[in-house]
Design a protein around this motif. Structure first.
Motif, PDB file in Angstrom:
ATOM      1  N   ASP A 126       0.643  -1.223  -0.004  1.00 23.82           N
ATOM      2  CA  ASP A 126       0.225  -0.116  -0.117  1.00 23.82           C
ATOM      3  C   ASP A 126       0.961   1.211  -0.125  1.00 23.82           C
ATOM      4  N   LYS A 127       0.891   1.931  -1.157  1.00 25.32           N
ATOM      5  CA  LYS A 127       2.052   3.054  -1.343  1.00 25.32           C
ATOM      6  C   LYS A 127       1.761   4.052  -0.177  1.00 25.32           C
ATOM      7  N   PRO A 128       0.554   4.678  -0.037  1.00 21.92           N
ATOM      8  CA  PRO A 128       0.433   5.646   0.970  1.00 21.92           C
ATOM      9  C   PRO A 128       0.880   5.124   2.504  1.00 21.92           C
ATOM     10  N   VAL A 175       0.244   9.776 -11.017  1.00 17.83           N
ATOM     11  CA  VAL A 175      -0.922   9.363 -10.326  1.00 17.83           C
ATOM     12  C   VAL A 175      -0.784   7.933 -10.518  1.00 17.83           C
ATOM     13  N   LYS A 176      -1.046   7.240  -9.077  1.00 20.86           N
ATOM     14  CA  LYS A 176      -1.075   5.886  -9.358  1.00 20.86           C
ATOM     15  C   LYS A 176      -2.088   5.073  -8.208  1.00 20.86           C
ATOM     16  N   PRO A 177      -2.697   4.173  -8.595  1.00 22.72           N
ATOM     17  CA  PRO A 177      -3.677   3.408  -7.650  1.00 22.72           C
ATOM     18  C   PRO A 177      -2.728   2.890  -6.302  1.00 22.72           C
ATOM     19  N   GLY A 180      -0.919  -1.111  -6.129  1.00 25.45           N
ATOM     20  CA  GLY A 180      -0.681  -1.643  -7.673  1.00 25.45           C
ATOM     21  C   GLY A 180       0.595  -2.447  -7.819  1.00 25.45           C
ATOM     22  N   GLY A 181       1.041  -2.486  -8.874  1.00 24.39           N
ATOM     23  CA  GLY A 181       2.392  -3.151  -9.049  1.00 24.39           C
ATOM     24  C   GLY A 181       2.559  -3.288 -10.876  1.00 24.39           C
ATOM     25  N   SER A 182       3.755  -3.301 -11.161  1.00 22.25           N
ATOM     26  CA  SER A 182       4.007  -3.235 -12.508  1.00 22.25           C
ATOM     27  C   SER A 182       3.719  -2.095 -13.366  1.00 22.25           C
ATOM     28  N   SER A 183       3.576  -0.980 -12.686  1.00 24.44           N
ATOM     29  CA  SER A 183       3.317   0.104 -13.422  1.00 24.44           C
ATOM     30  C   SER A 183       1.940   0.279 -13.921  1.00 24.44           C
ATOM     31  N   VAL A 184       0.844  -0.626 -13.438  1.00 23.49           N
ATOM     32  CA  VAL A 184      -0.316  -0.928 -14.159  1.00 23.49           C
ATOM     33  C   VAL A 184      -1.359   0.334 -13.588  1.00 23.49           C
ATOM     34  N   PHE A 211      -0.864  10.437  -5.245  1.00 20.73           N
ATOM     35  CA  PHE A 211      -0.352  11.744  -6.109  1.00 20.73           C
ATOM     36  C   PHE A 211       1.149  11.791  -5.727  1.00 20.73           C
ATOM     37  N   GLU A 212       1.850  11.835  -6.764  1.00 19.57           N
ATOM     38  CA  GLU A 212       3.438  12.039  -6.423  1.00 19.57           C
ATOM     39  C   GLU A 212       4.002  12.846  -7.265  1.00 19.57           C
ATOM     40  N   GLN A 213       4.907  14.035  -6.595  1.00 14.45           N
ATOM     41  CA  GLN A 213       5.632  14.834  -7.293  1.00 14.45           C
ATOM     42  C   GLN A 213       6.617  13.818  -8.209  1.00 14.45           C
ATOM     43  N   ALA A 214       6.664  14.177  -9.539  1.00 13.49           N
ATOM     44  CA  ALA A 214       7.470  13.542 -10.343  1.00 13.49           C
ATOM     45  C   ALA A 214       8.983  14.111  -9.850  1.00 13.49           C
ATOM     46  N   ILE A 215       9.865  13.212  -9.891  1.00 13.98           N
ATOM     47  CA  ILE A 215      11.287  13.571  -9.786  1.00 13.98           C
ATOM     48  C   ILE A 215      11.841  13.428 -11.103  1.00 13.98           C
ATOM     49  N   GLU A 216      12.497  14.675 -11.593  1.00 19.01           N
ATOM     50  CA  GLU A 216      12.844  14.815 -12.887  1.00 19.01           C
ATOM     51  C   GLU A 216      14.405  14.786 -12.902  1.00 19.01           C
ATOM     52  N   ARG A 219      18.265   9.232 -11.470  1.00 18.86           N
ATOM     53  CA  ARG A 219      18.600   7.967 -11.811  1.00 18.86           C
ATOM     54  C   ARG A 219      17.687   6.954 -11.094  1.00 18.86           C
ATOM     55  N   GLU A 220      17.325   6.040 -11.588  1.00 19.91           N
ATOM     56  CA  GLU A 220      16.276   4.978 -10.781  1.00 19.91           C
ATOM     57  C   GLU A 220      17.637   3.748 -10.482  1.00 19.91           C
ATOM     58  N   ILE A 221      17.470   3.419  -9.069  1.00 19.75           N
ATOM     59  CA  ILE A 221      18.405   2.752  -8.529  1.00 19.75           C
ATOM     60  C   ILE A 221      17.460   1.583  -7.767  1.00 19.75           C
ATOM     61  N   PHE A 250       9.019   6.771 -18.556  1.00 20.17           N
ATOM     62  CA  PHE A 250       9.235   6.096 -17.236  1.00 20.17           C
ATOM     63  C   PHE A 250       9.191   4.659 -17.250  1.00 20.17           C
ATOM     64  N   TYR A 251       9.515   4.003 -16.275  1.00 20.76           N
ATOM     65  CA  TYR A 251       9.631   2.465 -16.338  1.00 20.76           C
ATOM     66  C   TYR A 251       8.236   1.794 -16.286  1.00 20.76           C
ATOM     67  N   ASP A 252       7.527   1.803 -17.457  1.00 23.39           N
ATOM     68  CA  ASP A 252       6.011   1.424 -17.406  1.00 23.39           C
ATOM     69  C   ASP A 252       6.096  -0.017 -17.797  1.00 23.39           C
ATOM     70  N   ALA A 255       8.167  -1.307 -20.754  1.00 24.10           N
ATOM     71  CA  ALA A 255       9.560  -1.434 -20.608  1.00 24.10           C
ATOM     72  C   ALA A 255      10.164  -2.560 -19.436  1.00 24.10           C
ATOM     73  N   LYS A 256       8.944  -2.874 -18.407  1.00 24.98           N
ATOM     74  CA  LYS A 256       9.614  -3.669 -17.669  1.00 24.98           C
ATOM     75  C   LYS A 256       9.598  -5.314 -18.390  1.00 24.98           C
ATOM     76  N   TYR A 257       8.418  -5.567 -19.098  1.00 29.03           N
ATOM     77  CA  TYR A 257       8.475  -6.957 -19.564  1.00 29.03           C
ATOM     78  C   TYR A 257       8.308  -6.997 -20.981  1.00 29.03           C
ATOM     79  N   SER A 309      11.525   5.322  -3.301  1.00 29.90           N
ATOM     80  CA  SER A 309      10.375   5.227  -4.002  1.00 29.90           C
ATOM     81  C   SER A 309       9.522   4.168  -3.639  1.00 29.90           C
ATOM     82  N   GLU A 310       9.912   2.867  -3.389  1.00 27.83           N
ATOM     83  CA  GLU A 310       9.020   1.731  -2.846  1.00 27.83           C
ATOM     84  C   GLU A 310       9.732   0.561  -2.353  1.00 27.83           C
ATOM     85  N   VAL A 311       8.878  -0.063  -1.866  1.00 28.68           N
ATOM     86  CA  VAL A 311       9.459  -1.440  -1.258  1.00 28.68           C
ATOM     87  C   VAL A 311       8.799  -2.777  -1.929  1.00 28.68           C
TER      88      VAL A 311
END
Ligand SMILES: Nc1ncnc2c1ncn2[C@@H]1O[C@H](COP(=O)(O)OP(=O)(O)O)[C@@H](O)[C@H]1O
Ligand SMILES: [Mg+2]
Length: 351
Positions: A126-128, A175-177, A180-184, A211-216, A219-221, A250-252, A255-257, A309-311
């Motif tokens: 649960d992201k929030p 904007v994200k559910p 979720g997962g897999s950027s869906v 809703f998350e501020q986009a980080i412009e 680098r994604e690590i 972004f890593y949608d 791009a992932k699969y 970003s997430e776990v």
């Protein structure tokens, strides 16, 4: 050991789970373990499997649709089989697998299982909730706000748009559910004009929206955490980097699969200081979230600033997935990793 491997599941990551489960099962057998395969199809029907289906060319594997008439009998047979095993490896990603639901069932069955328990699994899905916990522990994260829709009507979505307009966030934003997962279901929203559509899209997956501020220009690590058996404690892998190639923003999901629009660099080219900072923060996040066994912690780096970003409590686990590759680069081979995980789970249960 006799290990029950749970594969599939009714989330959008069904096929990825099958790919992960196939690799894990092969490694377990190679390591001298006995594997009992249990499949959960997209309708949520549990059945014992002779083998995990593999990828055929570009089409992802899917478990066959099964008539649900026999649900109770199949489910009972699977639960009984799980109870005969020493450890269960729930190789399930996303909702109904990585979110505490299956972990709760395994608790009820009284069996040892790989990975996080009910609370940590649910909190990391649960992201929030993840962000609130990290924020209160002083771990840096992107600015965010959260809104729960009453339903997916235009009126509710209009309320959410108004709520975001009042917030401190600016565009572009993501904007994200919430779960979720897999950027869906998620969208990068460049201006206010696209907000309504993005919320509509996310609401198809979850009425709780983040809703998350986009980080412009970041680098994604990613960094893996593994709890080694025999009370050796948690270790962090070398980090890796994901470089999404233009025009993808972004890593949608694609791009992932599905295509090669992201370069996966293992290990990441980072200077020593930032590598150990990432590893230490990964162990701290693992601890704050109450994770067990394994997790992959995802970061954004902007300049020298690190943001979590997430776990992921059950990260992708095919031979080419980031989590096993990061440990391979850190000196833990794929079969060793899988063997460690089942031993850690077993020793945790007999604590
Ligand atoms: N705040 C953000 N700023 C910039 N890029 C983001 C942000 N949030 C998500 N992304 C991009 O979207 C991808 C998926 O987002 P993430 O929150 O990890 O969702 P999922 O749980 O579906 O993987 C990330 O890997 C990243 O490329
Ligand atoms: Mg992610």
């Amino acid at each position: 050991m006799k290990v029950a491997v749970l594969a599939g599941g009714h989330s959008s990551e069904h096929s990825i789970s099958l790919l992960s489960a196939r690799s894990i099962s092969e490694a377990l057998v190679q390591g001298g373990h006995e594997v009992s395969l249990i499949g959960i199809n997209k309708e949520g029907v549990w059945t014992r499997l002779a083998a995990v289906p593999k990828r055929e060319g570009h089409s992802l594997p899917v478990l066959p649709h099964t008539d649900t008439v026999d649900f109770a009998a199949h489910f009972g047979e699977c639960a009984a089989e799980i109870r005969t095993c020493d450890v269960t490896f729930p190789v399930l990603h996303g909702p109904f697998g990585e979110d505490g639901t299956v972990q709760g069932l395994l608790e009820l069955l009284g069996v040892a299982y790989v990975g996080s328990g009910v609370l940590a699994s649910a909190a990391c899905m649960d992201k929030p909730t993840t962000k609130a916990k990290l924020e209160s522990a002083g771990i840096p994260i992107p600015d965010f706000t959260f809104f729960e829709l009453d339903d997916d009507s235009n009126e509710s979505i209009t309320q959410a748009v108004a709520y975001v307009a009042e917030s401190n966030l600016s565009f572009p934003m993501f904007v994200k559910p919430a779960r979720g997962g897999s950027s869906v279901g998620m969208t990068r929203v460049p201006t206010a004009a696209q907000l309504f559509q993005a919320i509509t899209e996310a609401s198809q997956h979850d009425l709780r929206i983040i809703f998350e501020q986009a980080i412009e220009n970041m680098r994604e690590i990613e960094c893996g955490v593994l709890v080694r058996p025999n009370h050796q404690g948690a270790v962090a892998s070398l980090p890796s980097e994901i470089k999404v190639k233009p025009p993808r923003l972004f890593y949608d999901f694609e791009a992932k699969y599905l295509d090669d629009s992201a370069d996966l660099i293992v290990p990441a080219q980072l200077d020593g200081d930032i590598t150990s900072e990432i590893q230490n923060m990964s162990l701290q996040v693992f601890d704050v979230m109450g994770c067990e066994g394994l997790a992959r912690i995802d970061f954004f780096i902007r300049g020298t600033e690190l943001l979590v970003s997430e776990v992921n409590t059950m990260p992708g686990f095919t031979e080419i997935s980031m989590y096993p590759r990061m440990f391979e680069a850190s000196g833990v081979t794929y079969p060793q990793l899988v063997d460690d995980l089942v031993h850690t789970a077993k020793s945790r249960a007999s604590r």
